[in-house]
Design a protein around this motif. Sequence first.
Motif, PDB file in Angstrom:
ATOM      1  N   ARG A   1       0.793  -1.227   0.000  1.00 13.92           N
ATOM      2  CA  ARG A   1       0.000   0.000   0.000  1.00 13.92           C
ATOM      3  C   ARG A   1       0.828   1.282   0.000  1.00 13.92           C
TER       4      ARG A   1
ATOM      5  N   ALA B   1      -4.852   1.559   5.679  1.00 17.00           N
ATOM      6  CA  ALA B   1      -4.519   0.676   4.554  1.00 17.00           C
ATOM      7  C   ALA B   1      -5.650  -0.270   4.200  1.00 17.00           C
TER       8      ALA B   1
ATOM      9  N   TYR C   1      -1.029  -9.846   4.174  1.00 19.10           N
ATOM     10  CA  TYR C   1      -1.809  -8.629   3.966  1.00 19.10           C
ATOM     11  C   TYR C   1      -3.005  -8.947   3.096  1.00 19.10           C
TER      12      TYR C   1
END
Length: 458
Positions: A233, A274, A286
Amino acid sequence: MRERTLFYSLDLAGVGTPDVESMDSYLCRLAHEHCLRPKDLIETLIAAYQCEGISPGQRGRHLNHSKLNGHTRFGQQILNTLEQATGKSLGASALSHLSSLFPGMHFANKCAPHYCPKCVQEESEHSHGRLLWQLNCVQACPRHRVRLRPTDECGAQAQKALPSKHRPWLPGVCPTCGTVGFRCFENDPQTATDDEVWVAEQMGRVVAQSHQPSVPWTEDSLRQGIAALVSARFDGSVVKASLTSGLSRASVCEWLGKRARPNLSSLVQLAYQAEADIVSLLDGRYLLSPTSGAKGKAVQLTNRQYRRSKTNLEEARIALIAACDAYPPPPISEVAKLLGINRRTMRTKLPQECTALAERYAEYRAAELESNYAQAVDFFSKCAQALTDKGVAVTWKTLQGESNLVVYTRGTTLRTRAFREALRRFQEKCPVENDRNFAKNPASHDAVCTVPLSTCQP
């Protein structure tokens, strides 16, 4: 044959769900089953198992909700001994199993326990306090989308408050007036924002899965998850990740460099910006959160808010030059605060302008102090003259009484120096008259002032 336990084996409510019961709620329910107050039950527990470093009789600190629900040494000892006393596994009721991931600061609420007004009214007498409600970063109920309330607030009138010894200690009951379900409040609870609901939903998933043995949450897996987030990100920039999330510049760098552990509120704030799933970060990956995250401005969960300045060096230079021409000139710290820039950064980037402003401000302050000193000397001189007109000897005590100000004999302040100077000048100017007045009233020559501070002029 199974051994008898010290206390009744009460089941922990909501295990494996976001509604898992908190440790302080379990203690209150267990004490109610034994017709004891929670503090008396903890003292019985401590005396029976002789907890190291904790002595019975220190009642004031035993029911500390943040210590019981967090991962402190005291909370861990109470948890271990309570499992022996009840024969039940109670690890899910506290956050001690997350001690390797997060520091103890800013973890659980340090004030009174919180509750959802709608949950306790729906459950009536079978209510229990949720561990989720006691997290410092959670401010809403994810099911009803309303804000939590602290239990020390009561909606009834003051005359309806119960005496301290008669107040109940039971989840879902107002401890002040004893109303079941906190129905003493007539107004509806406040509606939570989407940001607060997002945080509550994320932390509910963490609470539900944190105590499962199959979850491999370690400090290394958390760092891997944060690194994956920064790479996906923020283009791998730890500084950009920190600044965008409203954290200090080096926060994420310290976490990834194994020099510090993130507190829970800071991690949630980073994940919110994020749009990351917090559980996946703890797993070392993630993934986007199931619900939407940030829609522009970052949510503020940490105690300190880092505000970034958009002022460039040229604007700062113009502001410093204008400050030098202003009267009175402001100090560098005031200019830096208005611009949103650290004053050390200003001194490093703009040394000439900062030096010029500092010299200008020093000249102004010197002139101002000199003027204030002259005015103070003139004021005390007028007071000395007034004493002479009354026929009173001018001494340290009488001059203080006439000026209605406190002046300390060993002080070095502007007032003390002006007082000494006025006294010296008058005694040199009128020594004969002062000696005559002193002969009439010798008791006035006393260096101790009895004028109270409350009667002094500013």
